[in-house]
Design a protein around this motif. Structure first.
Motif, short mmCIF file in Angstrom:
data_model
loop_
_atom_site.label_atom_id
_atom_site.label_comp_id
_atom_site.label_asym_id
_atom_site.label_seq_id
_atom_site.Cartn_x
_atom_site.Cartn_y
_atom_site.Cartn_z
N THR A 124 0.85 -1.19 0.00
CA THR A 124 0.00 0.00 0.00
C THR A 124 0.88 1.23 0.00
O THR A 124 1.65 1.45 0.94
CB THR A 124 -0.93 0.02 1.22
OG1 THR A 124 -1.75 -1.15 1.22
CG2 THR A 124 -1.82 1.25 1.20
N ALA A 125 0.78 2.02 -1.07
CA ALA A 125 1.53 3.28 -1.16
C ALA A 125 0.60 4.42 -0.75
O ALA A 125 -0.57 4.44 -1.15
CB ALA A 125 2.04 3.49 -2.58
N ILE A 179 2.78 12.54 -5.17
CA ILE A 179 3.92 11.71 -4.77
C ILE A 179 3.44 10.70 -3.73
O ILE A 179 2.84 11.09 -2.72
CB ILE A 179 5.06 12.57 -4.20
CG1 ILE A 179 5.61 13.50 -5.29
CG2 ILE A 179 6.18 11.68 -3.66
CD1 ILE A 179 6.70 14.43 -4.80
N TYR A 180 3.70 9.43 -4.01
CA TYR A 180 3.33 8.35 -3.10
C TYR A 180 4.60 7.68 -2.59
O TYR A 180 5.67 7.76 -3.21
CB TYR A 180 2.47 7.32 -3.81
CG TYR A 180 1.06 7.78 -4.11
CD1 TYR A 180 0.00 7.40 -3.29
CD2 TYR A 180 0.79 8.59 -5.21
CE1 TYR A 180 -1.29 7.81 -3.56
CE2 TYR A 180 -0.50 9.00 -5.49
CZ TYR A 180 -1.54 8.61 -4.66
OH TYR A 180 -2.82 9.03 -4.93
N MET A 195 11.50 -3.55 8.88
CA MET A 195 12.24 -2.93 7.80
C MET A 195 12.66 -1.54 8.26
O MET A 195 12.17 -1.03 9.26
CB MET A 195 11.38 -2.87 6.54
CG MET A 195 11.10 -4.25 5.97
SD MET A 195 9.87 -4.21 4.67
CE MET A 195 8.39 -3.86 5.60
N ALA A 196 13.53 -0.91 7.49
CA ALA A 196 14.10 0.36 7.93
C ALA A 196 13.04 1.43 8.11
O ALA A 196 13.19 2.32 8.91
CB ALA A 196 15.14 0.83 6.91
N CYS A 197 11.95 1.35 7.35
CA CYS A 197 10.95 2.40 7.44
C CYS A 197 9.88 2.11 8.48
O CYS A 197 8.94 2.88 8.63
CB CYS A 197 10.31 2.65 6.08
SG CYS A 197 9.99 1.17 5.18
N GLY A 198 9.94 0.97 9.16
CA GLY A 198 9.17 0.83 10.38
C GLY A 198 7.82 0.17 10.31
O GLY A 198 7.30 -0.23 11.33
N THR A 199 7.16 0.06 9.14
CA THR A 199 5.89 -0.65 9.05
C THR A 199 5.98 -1.61 7.90
O THR A 199 6.91 -1.60 7.12
CB THR A 199 4.70 0.32 8.81
OG1 THR A 199 4.87 0.93 7.54
CG2 THR A 199 4.60 1.38 9.89
N GLU A 200 4.94 -2.47 7.74
CA GLU A 200 5.01 -3.51 6.72
C GLU A 200 5.15 -2.96 5.31
O GLU A 200 5.74 -3.57 4.45
CB GLU A 200 3.75 -4.39 6.78
CG GLU A 200 3.81 -5.42 7.89
CD GLU A 200 2.95 -5.03 9.06
OE1 GLU A 200 2.48 -3.89 9.08
OE2 GLU A 200 2.75 -5.86 9.96
N ASN A 201 4.56 -1.80 5.04
CA ASN A 201 4.63 -1.30 3.68
C ASN A 201 5.06 0.16 3.60
O ASN A 201 4.91 0.79 2.57
CB ASN A 201 3.27 -1.48 2.96
CG ASN A 201 2.12 -0.89 3.74
OD1 ASN A 201 2.30 0.07 4.47
ND2 ASN A 201 0.94 -1.47 3.59
N GLY A 202 5.59 0.69 4.67
CA GLY A 202 6.24 1.99 4.61
C GLY A 202 5.33 3.17 4.60
O GLY A 202 5.78 4.31 4.51
N GLY A 203 4.03 3.01 4.69
CA GLY A 203 3.12 4.14 4.69
C GLY A 203 2.91 4.65 6.10
O GLY A 203 3.60 4.31 7.05
#
Length: 410
Positions: free
Chosen positions: A80-81, A101-102, A143-151
């Protein structure tokens, strides 16, 4: 044999005609994606989406996009973006366009040449560098961005999954997953298959394992089950099933300077196969195998995967299926060619002392057909098998079967 060949020819032509006719009804794309720049696995990435509106009324811009991301070795996932800014407003003006921008987080194991798409729209390809030690934050599955899909999703459901199921990130698809109804000789030839693999080791951050044992991250535990279902009989019994756990090591290299070779790699492992029966109906065998693969880019839309597989039998059950090698042989040649967002034809051929066996699978995404666009994420799937049966109970019997149904993974 001739009847089967003519049947599959008519079936494939019908599928092709339906899809081509449907594609002609689709209007021009209302969404264009740009390729992410400087993408790196395990980190947040951003891309620009351009929404166009050919109607006379303004339409809303979605605050999130469901994306399909696929790598050259066939692995895929849905992410999910989410919108990263509010520039340009929240509406697409009539007869106009707007840019947004997503962003999302690319998992650590999705590196190399990737294809990103929103169902029903033109896909884009981009390159993602491999994750480096220290990119993760040390949590299992993080992951580095902290959630499963970075959103920015802070929903309760995803938070619960993160807390109680942190290892889900290690699951991925393995072999095709489908449910197919028998057409010829009849519905008694129906079959379904489920398959998945699991990454046993997933080192994080600057841990000792990440530094010295990172090669173990390529070790996979997999399970595949294929069942043969007689839907014609009153009780709809399962005629036979194949239970196939396996342990293997796989390697994929996408850092290639050749424009026509996009990836290469291979697997080596051990697989057990049995039908789960007892007594006189019990059948089982074991394989040690090696399977290299090469992925080629023929055109921007046309790709080809070549994956020959060779094996040896280990402690085969000689009392019940001692001559299994005479019918299955010692190798399987796999070819897969097509458009990742359109038709894909997969072919398998194996040769034993008693003769050869062919299998053809043709699939097409249902969301490319207007009637299913936007709400059905499956493939229309046709299969033709001619040769010796995959069923362990009747492995020495020849069959010609045409099946048609749906697949979730192809």
């Amino acid at each position: 044999m001739k009847k089967g060949i003519w049947g599959i020819a008519v079936l494939l032509l019908g599928l092709w005609g339906t899809a081509v006719a449907a594609a002609g009804e689709v209007a021009g794309p209302d969404l264009l994606l740009s390729a992410p720049q400087n993408a790196k696995a395990g980190t947040p990435i951003r891309f620009t989406a351009v929404f166009t509106n050919s109607t006379r009324q303004a339409t809303a811009v979605p605050d999130k996009l469901e994306l399909s991301v696929e790598n050259e070795s066939g692995g895929s996932l849905i992410v999910t973006a989410r919108v990263q800014d509010n520039l340009g407003g929240t509406m697409v003006p009539a007869q106009g366009f707007v840019k947004k921008i997503y962003g999302f987080c690319l998992p650590e194991d999705m590196a190399g040449i990737l294809t990103m798409s929103v169902p029903g729209n033109t896909p884009v390809m981009f390159s993602a560098a491999k994750a480096s030690p220290g990119d993760g934050d040390g949590r299992p599955g993080a992951m580095a961005c902290g959630t499963e899909n970075g959103g920015e999703d802070k929903g309760e459901d995803k938070e619960i999954r993160r807390q109680f199921q942190p290892f889900l990130v290690n699951f991925s698809s393995h072999k095709p997953v489908y449910f197919l109804f028998g057409l010829d000789p009849g519905i008694q030839g129906s079959s379904f298959q489920i398959s998945f693999k699991y990454r046993l080791f997933n080192f994080h951050g600057g841990s000792f394992g990440k530094k010295y044992l990172s090669g173990l991250e390529n070790l996979r535990l997999a399970y595949t089950q294929q069942s043969f279902w007689d839907l014609k009989s009153d009780s709809a019994p399962f005629e036979d099933s194949r239970y196939m756990p396996e342990l293997f090591y796989e390697y994929t290299n996408t850092d290639i300077s050749l424009p026509w070779l996009t990836a290469w790699g291979g697997r080596a492992g051990l697989q057990h196969e049995s039908n789960g029966r007892g007594g006189d109906l019990s059948r089982s065998t074991n394989y040690g195998y090696i399977q290299p693969f090469f992925a080629f880019k023929l055109t921007d839309q046309l790709h080809w995967k070549f994956a020959p597989k060779a094996w040896v039998y280990v402690r085969n059950e000689d009392e019940s299926n001692g001559d299994l090698a005479d019918y299955r042989g010692y190798f399987d040649i796999e070819n897969k060619i097509g458009d990742p967002q359109g038709f894909v034809l997969e072919n398998h051929f194996r040769q034993g002392r008693k003769g050869g066996t062919w299998q053809f699978d043709l699939s097409y995404p249902l969301d490319r057909i207007p009637w299913f666009r936007g709400f059905v994420d499956m493939y229309l799937h046709a299969q033709y098998v001619t040769g010796y049966s995959d069923q362990l109970l009747i492995y020495d019997q020849r069959e010609d079967i045409i099946r048609l149904g749906f697949s979730l993974v192809r």
